[in-house]
Scaffold this active site. Structure first.
Site, PDB file in Angstrom:
ATOM      1  N   ASP A 160      33.403   3.374  12.544  1.00  0.00           N
ATOM      2  CA  ASP A 160      32.879   4.715  12.833  1.00  0.00           C
ATOM      3  C   ASP A 160      31.434   4.519  13.256  1.00  0.00           C
ATOM      4  O   ASP A 160      30.920   3.388  13.267  1.00  0.00           O
ATOM      5  CB  ASP A 160      32.984   5.629  11.598  1.00  0.00           C
ATOM      6  CG  ASP A 160      33.213   7.091  11.983  1.00  0.00           C
ATOM      7  OD1 ASP A 160      32.433   7.611  12.802  1.00  0.00           O
ATOM      8  OD2 ASP A 160      34.170   7.704  11.477  1.00  0.00           O
ATOM      9  N   HIS A 238      34.687   8.894  17.699  1.00  0.00           N
ATOM     10  CA  HIS A 238      33.995   8.277  16.553  1.00  0.00           C
ATOM     11  C   HIS A 238      33.701   6.795  16.800  1.00  0.00           C
ATOM     12  O   HIS A 238      33.862   5.974  15.888  1.00  0.00           O
ATOM     13  CB  HIS A 238      34.835   8.423  15.278  1.00  0.00           C
ATOM     14  CG  HIS A 238      34.662   9.766  14.611  1.00  0.00           C
ATOM     15  ND1 HIS A 238      33.557  10.069  13.854  1.00  0.00           N
ATOM     16  CD2 HIS A 238      35.443  10.866  14.603  1.00  0.00           C
ATOM     17  CE1 HIS A 238      33.681  11.317  13.401  1.00  0.00           C
ATOM     18  NE2 HIS A 238      34.812  11.826  13.836  1.00  0.00           N
ATOM     19  N   GLU A 294      38.477  14.280  16.203  1.00  0.00           N
ATOM     20  CA  GLU A 294      37.164  14.762  16.625  1.00  0.00           C
ATOM     21  C   GLU A 294      36.578  14.062  17.847  1.00  0.00           C
ATOM     22  O   GLU A 294      35.369  13.863  17.928  1.00  0.00           O
ATOM     23  CB  GLU A 294      36.165  14.654  15.451  1.00  0.00           C
ATOM     24  CG  GLU A 294      36.570  15.510  14.269  1.00  0.00           C
ATOM     25  CD  GLU A 294      35.566  15.447  13.114  1.00  0.00           C
ATOM     26  OE1 GLU A 294      35.200  16.527  12.622  1.00  0.00           O
ATOM     27  OE2 GLU A 294      35.172  14.335  12.706  1.00  0.00           O
ATOM     28  N   PHE A 386      37.101  14.353  -1.147  1.00  0.00           N
ATOM     29  CA  PHE A 386      36.299  14.003  -2.318  1.00  0.00           C
ATOM     30  C   PHE A 386      34.819  13.838  -1.977  1.00  0.00           C
ATOM     31  O   PHE A 386      34.026  13.482  -2.849  1.00  0.00           O
ATOM     32  CB  PHE A 386      36.840  12.728  -2.974  1.00  0.00           C
ATOM     33  CG  PHE A 386      38.136  12.908  -3.710  1.00  0.00           C
ATOM     34  CD1 PHE A 386      38.718  14.167  -3.851  1.00  0.00           C
ATOM     35  CD2 PHE A 386      38.781  11.830  -4.289  1.00  0.00           C
ATOM     36  CE1 PHE A 386      39.910  14.337  -4.534  1.00  0.00           C
ATOM     37  CE2 PHE A 386      39.968  11.985  -4.985  1.00  0.00           C
ATOM     38  CZ  PHE A 386      40.538  13.236  -5.104  1.00  0.00           C
ATOM     39  N   TRP A 436      34.800  10.490   2.375  1.00  0.00           N
ATOM     40  CA  TRP A 436      33.855  10.179   3.464  1.00  0.00           C
ATOM     41  C   TRP A 436      32.498   9.925   2.809  1.00  0.00           C
ATOM     42  O   TRP A 436      32.162  10.575   1.810  1.00  0.00           O
ATOM     43  CB  TRP A 436      33.790  11.341   4.455  1.00  0.00           C
ATOM     44  CG  TRP A 436      35.129  11.648   5.036  1.00  0.00           C
ATOM     45  CD1 TRP A 436      36.002  12.616   4.635  1.00  0.00           C
ATOM     46  CD2 TRP A 436      35.784  10.931   6.091  1.00  0.00           C
ATOM     47  NE1 TRP A 436      37.153  12.556   5.383  1.00  0.00           N
ATOM     48  CE2 TRP A 436      37.039  11.536   6.291  1.00  0.00           C
ATOM     49  CE3 TRP A 436      35.424   9.854   6.898  1.00  0.00           C
ATOM     50  CZ2 TRP A 436      37.945  11.094   7.246  1.00  0.00           C
ATOM     51  CZ3 TRP A 436      36.316   9.422   7.862  1.00  0.00           C
ATOM     52  CH2 TRP A 436      37.565  10.036   8.028  1.00  0.00           C
ATOM     53  N   THR A 437      31.729   9.019   3.379  1.00  0.00           N
ATOM     54  CA  THR A 437      30.574   8.539   2.617  1.00  0.00           C
ATOM     55  C   THR A 437      29.220   8.802   3.291  1.00  0.00           C
ATOM     56  O   THR A 437      28.267   8.081   3.039  1.00  0.00           O
ATOM     57  CB  THR A 437      30.729   7.037   2.314  1.00  0.00           C
ATOM     58  OG1 THR A 437      30.830   6.325   3.549  1.00  0.00           O
ATOM     59  CG2 THR A 437      31.948   6.765   1.461  1.00  0.00           C
TER      60      THR A 437
HETATM   61  C1  ACM Z   1      38.175  13.758   9.532  1.00  0.00           C
HETATM   62  O1  ACM Z   1      37.766  14.277   8.474  1.00  0.00           O
HETATM   63  N1  ACM Z   1      37.407  13.731  10.613  1.00  0.00           N
HETATM   64  C2  ACM Z   1      39.491  13.187   9.644  1.00  0.00           C
END
Ligand code: ACM
Ligand code: ZN
Length: 718
Positions: A160, A238, A294, A386, A436-437
């Site tokens: 990403d 991404h 996205e 989360f 996701w961080t």
């Molecule tokens: C995502 O949260 N973009 C899969």
């Protein structure tokens, strides 16, 4: 009710077969804190006395593979004489062993007979290692805990814009040049003027990547625990980091201009196939995730190469370019005997023929895909993200927004029974939570966000829906906090807040306030006049009934002391409830909050604008409420929220107007906002007007002060 994927009859047969080995007499239900709760359990009485260290190799346990039934199912019987675990495969025995570990007490193993099968074959956690990097030791620690809770898929988000994290021999610049960046804090770096990747070895740089040897170790460690690692490589969006190393693969040919591959450039496909070839060599699981979420798609509209491809293929929209790339990915993966997973955007422009869809923007993508006969993994953001807050944001480390406390996570049923028929429901392969961080810099914070919420996912994924209940899960989940801590996991130790929900009863003309807490047991005391509760205040045992107005304040007490911040809830069975409302301004269709009377339903919006109570507008708000007849009123209020991360601002001001005839309105005052439009914290303001008005119509106008949304709920009229 959801149909379990597996035949329950088969499982029951297995139970019958083992019960002859079983010499304990069934007794009343024992409370053992098993997570996930097994599909069938019958407690006996007494214990098989054994030392926890000896028992796994003492010969008192018989592990039998009989090759029958669900490959992950098992049966387990503990009698005073010994333990028998039976399963069709090694995986089943492994899960039987996990249950045994949880059954152990200092007195030994309680006599019990368990027959267990998972509800879903895909029981996953996703982890973003691009925005922040987590070393392989942390990944292994997570895998170990996942196995204990019978989770069996780790979705590894390896690439990403935060940095490329996987050694690829054919494209060495991916890790040599774009696995490190100038700044640890992702947001600072991303929003910074001079956002740059820097070469490996640059002093002070932040980042990292997994070598092929690291990946082999991780995959082997996972396999020992019957966990498949699902690699994700992002196409076509991404991918900013890819173009910093190989700018020729984006439309402009220049780094730092786009996140999307140029679909019109055949080199993009060479890159994709080369990278996937090395990925397939490393990751044995049959599924490979190719992202798909996205994509910006902007550059494609003016790129000569992309436009030429569209003309050649007769494509009508750029969505079809994305679909083209995902189709190519699927063809390639199929040629290697593999299967493709993508985020739900891969539906746009046409779904690849055999793709499995991961539904994250709610459930709609999953529902649509299942109806088309595609397999689906449910991972809707509003339940299973989360990176969202798990308690009141003012008590929590900064997060991306959202609100998914564990009770809400637990409430999720991955099978949308109202939207899919029995055949379509079979396409729900399973469920996954995503971490996701962007705002999670280190392992401690990561574990804090994942646990104990991951335990709720484990139970959603494993336990039959009809056996799941929050009240049953809550004490077990509490008991597992010290278990997690013993495993070295920096778990969130559950909230001291009280959840106060309302039921508006328009027949009885009252509101019932229902209180619940994550902590168990919880001694809750409350007042209804806005004062601080003490142990002398009423003890909460049943819903509080409010016929007019109450300012409920409640707190959990332990050893006579209040824990954390008290919870406040203003409750009004007010005069505006269910009165007709008309809008002179546009409602935003995505945030209708369940309908036109959302502002006057008695329910107040909670901590997130996604809770179905808040109404959102991209315009000024102008609404008129008809009280039905000329009415004496003395107080009107409207509450708004601000959360500038996702673009939600307080209005600049709110004006109250009244009228007797609905045509001639008199202004009764303007209340300005008191909250700065740069304040990043979640905040609320109640715009309140006091007076003595005789009117039939109440009009509220809220003026926007910033581009973005305004969100309101509830309008209260007295
Ligand atoms: C995502 O949260 N973009 C899969
Ligand atoms: Zn292009």
């Amino acid at each position: 009710m959801a149909l379990p994927k597996r035949s329950f009859l088969k499982a029951a047969g297995l139970l019958f077969a083992v019960s002859s080995l079983f010499s304990c007499v069934p007794s009343e239900e024992r409370q053992m804190n098993l997570i996930p709760k097994p599909a069938q359990i019958e407690w006996g009485s007494g214990y098989f006395k054994a030392d926890s260290n000896l028992v796994f190799d003492s010969g008192s346990i018989r592990y039998i593979i009989d090759g029958e039934g669900n490959p992950e199912g098992y049966s387990l019987s503990v009698s005073k004489e010994g333990i028998v675990v039976k399963a069709a495969t090694d995986a089943g025995l492994f899960y039987g062993k996990q249950t045994l570990k949880q059954l152990y007490t200092p007195e030994g193993f309680p006599c019990v007979s368990i027959t267990d099968v998972p509800r879903f074959s895909y029981r996953g956690l996703h982890l973003d290692v691009s925005r922040h990097f987590f070393p392989k030791e942390e990944i292994m620690k997570l895998l170990d805990v996942m196995a204990y809770y019978k989770l069996n898929k780790l979705h590894f988000h390896l690439t990403d814009a935060g940095g490329w994290r996987l050694q690829i021999d054919k494209y060495p610049k991916l890790t040599a040049e774009t696995a490190y960046r100038t700044e640890t804090d992702w947001l600072k770096w991303w929003d910074g003027k001079d956002r740059k990747y820097v070469p490996e070895g640059t002093e002070g740089a932040y980042g990292g990547y997994y070598t092929k040897e690291d990946i082999r170790e991780i995959v082997a460690f996972a396999a020992e625990r019957h966990i498949d690692v699902v690699p994700e490589i992002e196409f076509p969006g991404h991918s900013e980091e890819v173009f910093a190393a190989y700018p020729e693969l984006c439309c402009s040919g220049k780094p730092y201009t786009s996140g999307d591959f140029c679909i019109g450039n055949p080199q993009s496909f060479t890159f994709m196939e080369d990278v996937l070839t090395e990925v397939i060599e490393l990751f044995p699981y049959e599924y490979v995730h190719v992202g798909g979420d996205e994509a910006g798609k902007q550059a494609w509209k003016s790129c000569p190469k992309c436009q030429a491809l569209m003309r050649k293929m007769g494509m009508k929209s750029v969505d079809e370019l994305q679909s083209y790339m995902i189709h190519q990915a699927e063809d390639f993966l199929k040629s290697k005997g593999r299967k493709l997973i993508g985020w739900d955007e891969i539906l746009e422009g046409g779904l690849a023929p055999e793709a499995t869809v991961m539904s994250w923007r709610g459930e709609n993508g999953g529902i649509k895909s299942a109806r088309m006969g595609h397999d689906v993994i449910m991972t809707p953001g509003n339940y299973l993200y989360f990176d969202f807050y798990q308690a009141d944001p003012k008590t929590q480390p900064y997060a991306i927004g959202g609100y998914t406390p564990i009770k809400h996570v637990y409430s999720y049923n991955p099978v949308p029974v109202d939207s899919l028929n029995t055949e379509e429901q079979k396409h729900i392969m399973g469920v996954q939570a995503n971490t996701w961080t962007e705002y999670i810099k280190d392992a401690q914070h990561l574990e804090y966000m994942m646990f104990p919420r991951a335990l709720a996912v484990a139970e959603i994924a494993w336990t039959p829906q009809e056996l799941r209940s929050w009240l049953d899960f809550k004490p077990r989940m509490n008991a597992h906090i010290p278990v997690l801590q013993q495993k070295g996991i920096h778990a969130f130790t559950l909230s001291d807040e009280i959840e106060a929900t309302m039921t508006v009863d328009t027949l009885k003309r009252e509101i019932q306030v229902i209180m619940d807490a994550e902590k168990y047991p919880a001694e809750i005391h409350y007042t209804t006049d806005g004062t601080m509760p003490t142990t002398a205040s009423p003890l909460y045992t049943q819903p509080i009934v409010v016929k007019d107005s109450a300012h409920v304040v409640a707190a959990i007490f332990r050893d006579g002391q209040p824990q954390g911040e008290p919870t406040e809830k203003k409750v009004d069975y007010h005069r505006g409830i269910n009165k007709p409302i008309q809008y002179n301004s546009r409602l935003y269709s995505g945030y209708m909050a369940g309908g036109m009377n959302a502002l006057l339903d008695g329910y107040r919006g909670g901590l997130t604008y996604l809770d179905g109570r808040w109404q959102g507008y991209l315009d000024n708000l102008d609404c008129v409420i008809d009280m039905g007849e000329v009415t004496d009123m003395h107080k009107v209020s409207a509450r708004f929220m601000q959360l500038i991360g996702p673009g939600v601002f307080q209005p600049k001001e709110v004006e109250l107007l009244t009228s007797e005839d609905g045509e001639n309105f008199t202004s009764q005052g303007i209340v300005p906002t008191t909250i700065s439009n740069t304040d990043r914290d979640l905040s609320f303001q109640e715009y309140t007007f006091y007076g003595a008005w005789k009117a039939r119509y109440v009009r509220l106008k809220a003026k926007r002060g910033n581009p973005g949304f305004i969100f309101t709920d509830e309008v209260v009229i007295w």
